[in-house]
Enzyme design. Sequence first.
Site, PDB file in Angstrom:
ATOM      1  N   VAL A  48       0.868  -1.167   0.000  1.00  0.00           N
ATOM      2  CA  VAL A  48       0.000   0.000   0.000  1.00  0.00           C
ATOM      3  C   VAL A  48       0.910   1.224   0.000  1.00  0.00           C
ATOM      4  O   VAL A  48       1.553   1.516   1.006  1.00  0.00           O
ATOM      5  CB  VAL A  48      -0.928   0.020   1.243  1.00  0.00           C
ATOM      6  N   ASN A  50       1.957   5.374  -0.585  1.00  0.00           N
ATOM      7  CA  ASN A  50       1.452   6.651  -0.114  1.00  0.00           C
ATOM      8  C   ASN A  50       2.262   7.744  -0.793  1.00  0.00           C
ATOM      9  O   ASN A  50       3.459   7.563  -1.029  1.00  0.00           O
ATOM     10  CB  ASN A  50       1.600   6.716   1.415  1.00  0.00           C
ATOM     11  N   ALA A  52       3.413  10.325   0.466  1.00  0.00           N
ATOM     12  CA  ALA A  52       4.560  10.527   1.355  1.00  0.00           C
ATOM     13  C   ALA A  52       5.211   9.156   1.490  1.00  0.00           C
ATOM     14  O   ALA A  52       4.802   8.339   2.317  1.00  0.00           O
ATOM     15  CB  ALA A  52       4.103  11.062   2.715  1.00  0.00           C
ATOM     16  N   TYR A  53       6.178   8.871   0.629  1.00  0.00           N
ATOM     17  CA  TYR A  53       6.710   7.521   0.451  1.00  0.00           C
ATOM     18  C   TYR A  53       6.992   6.738   1.734  1.00  0.00           C
ATOM     19  O   TYR A  53       6.656   5.557   1.803  1.00  0.00           O
ATOM     20  CB  TYR A  53       7.956   7.534  -0.434  1.00  0.00           C
ATOM     21  N   CYS A  58       4.783  -2.325   2.951  1.00  0.00           N
ATOM     22  CA  CYS A  58       5.115  -3.474   2.117  1.00  0.00           C
ATOM     23  C   CYS A  58       4.095  -4.593   2.334  1.00  0.00           C
ATOM     24  O   CYS A  58       3.470  -4.684   3.398  1.00  0.00           O
ATOM     25  CB  CYS A  58       6.502  -3.993   2.456  1.00  0.00           C
ATOM     26  N   GLU A  60       4.596  -7.755   2.850  1.00  0.00           N
ATOM     27  CA  GLU A  60       4.979  -8.649   3.938  1.00  0.00           C
ATOM     28  C   GLU A  60       4.564  -8.065   5.291  1.00  0.00           C
ATOM     29  O   GLU A  60       4.056  -8.777   6.161  1.00  0.00           O
ATOM     30  CB  GLU A  60       6.492  -8.895   3.929  1.00  0.00           C
ATOM     31  N   CYS A  89      12.552  -6.765   0.861  1.00  0.00           N
ATOM     32  CA  CYS A  89      13.494  -5.716   1.235  1.00  0.00           C
ATOM     33  C   CYS A  89      14.075  -6.023   2.619  1.00  0.00           C
ATOM     34  O   CYS A  89      13.576  -6.894   3.337  1.00  0.00           O
ATOM     35  CB  CYS A  89      12.814  -4.347   1.226  1.00  0.00           C
TER      36      CYS A  89
END
Length: 134
Positions: A48, A50, A52-53, A58, A60, A89
Amino acid sequence: MQWKQQLVKAAVEASQMAYCPYSNYKVGAALLVAGTQETPVIIKGCNVENAAYPCGNCAEKTAISNGVISGHQKFDAVAIVTRDGGLPCGQCRQILNEFNPVMLIVMCDMNGTIVTEAKLNEILPYAFGPGNLL
């Protein structure tokens, strides 16, 4: 259908729910609740994003959160689906480690084809976990 095939199928389904308008990199994850290989209990998650990164989530991490809210805290395996069968990651490896440092990681492409399998401790050697805080 054996549990691994069910897990991969669930991860593919989860990837279709991904909210990723920025990267267009869909990720689905499906966790196998510990001890449920005979009658699989599977928890899904998707990524999901956003605007605002750093606020994104993630797949998982979403699956782990869904599992915990459902009353589960031990997992035997996770299937992760991406367009290229990419590995989790570093942050997700650490999150997964909290719940089973030797869980099976099954990495797949969007067709559900298994690209590689490994134990989490093989892709996150020398992990920091709950035991380090004792």
